[in-house]
Design an enzyme around this catalytic site. Structure first.
Site, short mmCIF file in Angstrom:
data_model
loop_
_atom_site.label_atom_id
_atom_site.label_comp_id
_atom_site.label_asym_id
_atom_site.label_seq_id
_atom_site.Cartn_x
_atom_site.Cartn_y
_atom_site.Cartn_z
N SER A 228 10.16 2.49 -3.96
CA SER A 228 9.69 3.22 -2.78
C SER A 228 10.82 4.10 -2.24
O SER A 228 11.36 4.92 -2.97
CB SER A 228 9.15 2.23 -1.75
OG SER A 228 8.41 2.88 -0.75
N ASP A 454 -1.32 4.33 -6.08
CA ASP A 454 -0.35 4.00 -5.03
C ASP A 454 -0.71 4.72 -3.74
O ASP A 454 -0.78 5.95 -3.71
CB ASP A 454 1.05 4.40 -5.48
CG ASP A 454 2.15 3.76 -4.65
OD1 ASP A 454 2.00 3.69 -3.41
OD2 ASP A 454 3.15 3.34 -5.25
N HIS A 484 1.19 -0.54 -4.37
CA HIS A 484 2.44 0.16 -4.17
C HIS A 484 3.48 -0.36 -5.15
O HIS A 484 4.06 -1.42 -4.96
CB HIS A 484 2.90 -0.05 -2.73
CG HIS A 484 4.11 0.74 -2.35
ND1 HIS A 484 4.29 2.08 -2.67
CD2 HIS A 484 5.23 0.39 -1.65
CE1 HIS A 484 5.44 2.51 -2.18
NE2 HIS A 484 6.03 1.50 -1.57
#
Length: 515
Positions: A228, A454, A484
């Site tokens: 991320s 995602d 995610h």
């Protein structure tokens, strides 16, 4: 303002821990004559996480043996004045489990946020990386501004309860003024309580901390696993230190070419896609979907429920009620992982009957609140790092002009994410750039993984990151899945590609697709 999912999204450890329950300041040292790269880390048994890291118990022993150890590294508060005062950077490590002769080095993790504590997240997911531990010491850290690493402080727990419950999608001038005033008050509290640190929590500062960490750990190259926001941090590191990059993997990739507005708009599309996929999954099962008869019905009922909450909240976790903002936040949190979809189904079903506890628990996890009402500094650090990085400052009138575009991207999350652009209003520190520079000519291959489903870092960002890193550097891999991130989905194809690269240096073919 009330917690909005950010383009650099946090890991799911906090949500996992909270749902199972429900269902360091700046140092004053003067380093004028100190060579920080020569410091020796003193590893010892890890204490229980600090309140700013989320609290809880000390990390448990690793499966199959081995203990987590913690240490503190000193880094310059101001990297433009490296001989000035220092701050403490908290580190955690699990020593490689395999033969010493096979050890590659340290593998440094950043799990995202920004604002996520690596001290708590790495042990929470440690078993997922057992194979990587055969040849690496697994290492993570609290980035500057986070947890015990000069953690940012803003408002207190009682103030944060009010802040995260307020109406974050104003419908009239009075509600708009209340929201703007609340954001200003929060940002003012950050400056009052952490003003010395705020100018020094940029991602470029943390990237320099990582290069110091590399040296202190005794590695010639930085081997890195970024998830991320951790992909943006990794990209910036590769830009600053291309010749020091070792084997690196970026998973759940931030688009480095976007402004913060473009990132928020892209995320509106991403969360809408995830909601669409949730509704399709629920209504396609053999058993009846308890929250709607068709995909459209599921989404229509959620939209009507949120509209009703705007004027009439339902019971939440006493003494708090489930407000429209908390419910939207909780739904967004559940969309980060397909594993959480059953919680979302149950949470919606119960909330429709007046019991909002599950949705509020999900919202609390997003905000970093534990079951005792204590907040970690996840959101304070998230806002501080984003506002130090991002140059843009958006006014309420500008947000109103953009609402149609956001609503088109997502009827459910559009307003929520558009008004989230106010987060840096009247921030005390100027933002650094419109978007980060991740060009890394001369770096070795970096594996960049995009997940088609995602919600928080939409799939297109992986291609943009691979291109921005430069020809011969970014190696794109696609995972056709939900949630995610890809590696922690435990997809065999993804695992084999990543492990083959990190453990044996086998670079996957660019364009590889896993499903």
């Amino acid at each position: 303002m009330p917690s909005q999912p950010q383009p650099r999204a946090r890991a799911l450890a906090a949500a996992t821990l909270l749902l199972s329950a429900t269902l360091a300041a700046c140092g004053g040292s003067d380093s004028e004559d100190e060579d920080l790269s020569a410091q020796k880390l003193k590893w010892k048994d890890c204490p229980a996480p600090a309140a700013s890291e989320g609290g809880g118990e000390a990390p448990s022993p690793l499966p199959g043996g081995g203990e987590w150890q913690c240490a503190t590294m000193k880094a310059p508060l101001d990297w433009t004045k490296p001989k000035g005062g220092t701050i403490d950077i908290a580190l955690i490590k699990a020593t490689a489990s395999g033969d010493k002769s096979d050890r590659v080095g340290s593998l440094v993790f950043n799990f995202g946020g920004p604002g996520g504590s690596g001290i708590t997240t790495l042990p929470a997911f440690g078993s997922d990386y057992a194979n990587l531990r055969t040849r690496y010491d697994l290492v993570s850290f609290d980035p500057r501004g986070v947890g015990r690493s000069a953690g940012i402080e803003c408002e207190d727990d009682e103030q944060l309860d009010t802040y995260f419950q307020q109406d974050s999608t104003p419908d009239d001038d009075a509600e708009k003024k209340k929201l703007v005033d609340s954001v200003k008050a929060f940002n003012s509290a950050c400056d009052k309580n952490s003003g010395k640190t705020l100018p020094h929590v940029r991602t470029t500062d943390t990237a320099r901390d990582m290069d110091l960490m590399r040296q202190v750990l005794g590695d010639d190259k930085l081997h890195y696993f970024g998830i991320s926001y951790g992909t943006e941090l990794g990209g910036i590191y590769a830009h600053l230190f291309p010749k020091k990059v070792g084997r690196a993997v970026f998973d759940a990739v931030v688009d480095p070419t976007q402004t913060s507005e473009e990132g928020s708009l892209g995320q509106a599309r991403g969360f809408q896609l995830a909601l669409d996929n949730f509704a399709k999954d629920c209504t396609s099962k053999a058993a009846d979907c308890p929250v709607g008869d068709t995909e459209k019905d599921v989404k229509d009922r959620i939209a009507q429920f949120l509209e009703d909450l705007d004027s009439k909240p339902v019971a939440g976790l006493p003494p708090r009620e489930l407000t429209q903002t908390a419910a939207t936040n909780g739904i967004a949190q559940a969309l980060y992982s397909k594993d959480f979809w059953p919680y979302l189904t149950q949470g919606l079903e119960e909330a429709y009957d007046g019991d909002g506890r599950i949705l509020m628990s999900l919202s609390d996890a997003m905000n970093g609140r534990d079951e005792d009402g204590k907040y970690n500094n996840l959101q304070a650090a998230n806002v501080s790092i984003n506002c130090a990085d991002d140059k843009a400052r958006y006014a309420p009138r500008y947000v109103e002009e953009k609402l149609p575009a956001f609503r088109k991207a997502s009827p459910l999350f559009g307003d929520y994410l558009a008004w989230g652009m106010l987060a840096c209003t009247d921030w005390a520190v100027e933002g650094q750039a419109d978007h980060p520079d991740v060009g890394a000519a001369g770096a070795p291959p970096i594996v960049v993984i995009g997940n088609t489903g995602d919600p928080a870092t939409p799939y297109e960002g992986a291609r943009k990151m691979a291109e921005a890193l430069g020809k011969g550097v970014g190696v794109e891999l696609t995972y056709k899945g939900e949630g995610h991130g890809a590696y922690d989905s435990k997809n065999k194809c993804v695992r084999e590609a990543v492990d083959g690269y990190l453990l044996d240096g086998e670079v996957p073919k660019t364009g590889t697709v896993c499903s």
